[in-house]
Scaffold this motif. Sequence first.
Motif, PDB file in Angstrom:
ATOM      1  N   TYR A 319      97.962 159.640  -6.471  1.00  0.00           N
ATOM      2  CA  TYR A 319      96.795 159.544  -6.991  1.00  0.00           C
ATOM      3  C   TYR A 319      98.626 159.215  -7.990  1.00  0.00           C
ATOM      4  N   VAL A 320      97.591 158.403  -8.562  1.00  0.00           N
ATOM      5  CA  VAL A 320      98.946 157.866 -10.210  1.00  0.00           C
ATOM      6  C   VAL A 320      98.543 158.720 -12.029  1.00  0.00           C
ATOM      7  N   MET A 321      99.462 159.547 -12.051  1.00  0.00           N
ATOM      8  CA  MET A 321      98.884 159.913 -13.554  1.00  0.00           C
ATOM      9  C   MET A 321      99.838 160.030 -14.506  1.00  0.00           C
ATOM     10  N   VAL A 322      99.814 159.525 -15.840  1.00  0.00           N
ATOM     11  CA  VAL A 322     100.617 159.337 -16.910  1.00  0.00           C
ATOM     12  C   VAL A 322     100.124 159.593 -17.984  1.00  0.00           C
ATOM     13  N   ASN A 323     101.040 161.159 -18.537  1.00  0.00           N
ATOM     14  CA  ASN A 323     101.171 161.348 -19.711  1.00  0.00           C
ATOM     15  C   ASN A 323     102.077 160.531 -20.872  1.00  0.00           C
ATOM     16  N   ILE A 324     100.751 160.574 -21.286  1.00  0.00           N
ATOM     17  CA  ILE A 324     100.835 159.502 -22.975  1.00  0.00           C
ATOM     18  C   ILE A 324     102.950 159.994 -23.748  1.00  0.00           C
ATOM     19  N   PRO A 325     101.915 161.618 -23.629  1.00  0.00           N
ATOM     20  CA  PRO A 325     103.357 161.983 -24.677  1.00  0.00           C
ATOM     21  C   PRO A 325     104.701 162.001 -24.225  1.00  0.00           C
ATOM     22  N   VAL A 415     105.058 141.865 -12.570  1.00  0.00           N
ATOM     23  CA  VAL A 415     104.023 142.391 -11.531  1.00  0.00           C
ATOM     24  C   VAL A 415     103.382 143.699 -12.114  1.00  0.00           C
ATOM     25  N   LYS A 416     101.501 143.405 -11.821  1.00  0.00           N
ATOM     26  CA  LYS A 416     101.253 144.130 -13.149  1.00  0.00           C
ATOM     27  C   LYS A 416      99.982 145.180 -11.758  1.00  0.00           C
ATOM     28  N   PHE A 417      99.337 145.396 -12.179  1.00  0.00           N
ATOM     29  CA  PHE A 417      98.794 146.425 -11.722  1.00  0.00           C
ATOM     30  C   PHE A 417      97.411 146.943 -12.447  1.00  0.00           C
ATOM     31  N   MET A 418      95.926 146.392 -11.693  1.00  0.00           N
ATOM     32  CA  MET A 418      94.920 146.294 -11.987  1.00  0.00           C
ATOM     33  C   MET A 418      94.059 147.500 -11.645  1.00  0.00           C
ATOM     34  N   PHE A 419      93.155 147.700 -13.204  1.00  0.00           N
ATOM     35  CA  PHE A 419      92.540 149.015 -12.645  1.00  0.00           C
ATOM     36  C   PHE A 419      91.081 149.110 -13.642  1.00  0.00           C
ATOM     37  N   LYS A 487      93.143 147.823   0.200  1.00  0.00           N
ATOM     38  CA  LYS A 487      91.977 148.389   0.564  1.00  0.00           C
ATOM     39  C   LYS A 487      91.161 149.691   0.475  1.00  0.00           C
ATOM     40  N   LYS A 488      92.177 150.460  -0.510  1.00  0.00           N
ATOM     41  CA  LYS A 488      92.260 151.372  -0.403  1.00  0.00           C
ATOM     42  C   LYS A 488      92.821 151.321  -1.821  1.00  0.00           C
ATOM     43  N   LYS A 489      91.467 152.111  -2.830  1.00  0.00           N
ATOM     44  CA  LYS A 489      91.737 152.780  -4.546  1.00  0.00           C
ATOM     45  C   LYS A 489      92.864 153.448  -4.280  1.00  0.00           C
TER      46      LYS A 489
END
Length: 536
Positions: A319-325, A415-419, A487-489
Amino acid sequence: MKNFTFAVILLLGFFLSSSTVFSKNDLPISEAHKIISVAAPEITSASIAAFFKKYSDLKAYQTDVTALYKDKAYKPIWYAGNDINEFGYLLYHKLNSTYEEGVQIDIPYKNKLDDVFDEESVSKSKISDSDTELLLSSMYILYAKHVYKGIDADEQNKIQWYLPKKKLSYESLLDSIVSNPDLLKENKKILFSQYYKLQEVLKKYREIEKNNQWNVIHMDTPFQDLRPDATSQTIADVRQRLFVIGDLAKDSKSNFYDRELMDGVMKYKIRHALTPNYIISKEHVDQMNEPISDRIKTIMLNMERCRWIPASLENQSEYVMVNIPSFMLYFVRDKNFDIVSKVFIGTPLTKTVIFSGQIDRIVFSPYWYVPTSIIQNELKLKMAEDKNYLADHNMEWNGGKVRQKPGPDNALGLVKFMFPNPNDIYMHDTPSKSLFGFEKRIFSHGCINVEKAKELAVSMMKDYPDWTIDKINAAMSGEKETPFLLKKKIPIYIGYFTAWVTIDGNMNFYPDVYKRDTTLNEMLFPQDTAYKSDQE
């Protein structure tokens, strides 16, 4: 409502989840913690209604308590035979220790509850057995709501937190507990693991406060930036602070800026998402001089946020986690950090939204379709001033919209990553690499700009052997847009934590860039007027 009833029973298992099973002798209640002998209470729907009419300050819990007893066929919960059971003693102990959970609970009828567990109380005879049973059930739900559940989803939405609340099948877990009571004795924690790490740091900071170790750092007037080899009383004061919070192993009390202090300053700056250098500026000293009570409150606020996160998140394969602060991204694969990257995020006027999604596409050498708001507010004026503006910036009209062609200067990079999400937010590369050198990286219109975008793409494509490094390089040449459907989100979580304990145990504090700590504090602790979030 029924789910929450089962949550209450599940939390009972949580109370007992420790390497050592609690007994009455373990609880600090009275001499030897003797069992209180009372008549076994009889609970009916009529007695429940009468109780909440009598104890009107607990009226908010009547529905949950009623559902609890319906599920238990109106059998007592807190009694074994004629006596209050271990669960009752443990609940009372927990209610007297809520400060350890980072919450402030106003407990209605606390004096009556104390009377129940005070063997010498002359008031005890005034509390009937059924009232005692229902008082404990009400207290149990009160505790569960504050410590385990946290604020409601509607309240989360008010503070623009759109990550879904954790979900558990309480029915299935209850069935497991009934069929195998030993499950209650296993050391399983059901909250997000970061909660327990913050809980340990909370103890440390409260101990510092108790021992009056948070001394004021004095500054010379006028103050000049301090660098290695400088001499100043400020240096001695900073040294003492870094020792107290653990960035230095000892306090030599020297006012000379030596190699030892350099290492401590570097640790401090990394933990606070500051530029990693040895300069001590006035801004740094001002930050260190923030009251320790504010630091403690920041930890408590982030413990509350942890209550909203599913503990199961950490069990996902990736998984990807982004912490804004912290302006950071983490790509976790098999519980290891595969990619750690700086990011920059939306400005206070174009905030990056807190939510979760599923990355389903990677687009190499993308077009950038300019948002209508940017066309209206920025591009039209520039096009009016310069008729060649679009061509000079590799842009073109397409179906009534303006888009920027693929290339190294494309606003989305290579490159961009779409969700899919209603906010039209995504992650992408950027040609503006110099912006990653800033401390407060708040430059975008809401999307997440990733410093190591190529490395992230390469890591995500490991499961696709046909996509070799050469093929990825060719796709990122900027010549032609090349989308790829995964294939795998891959789940992505965009969160907001201003206090976070790293995997190596270091306590990190980050700036409250969108003032969300202030808003959450007003919601949880409306009586607290002194708190001011970091760098407000």
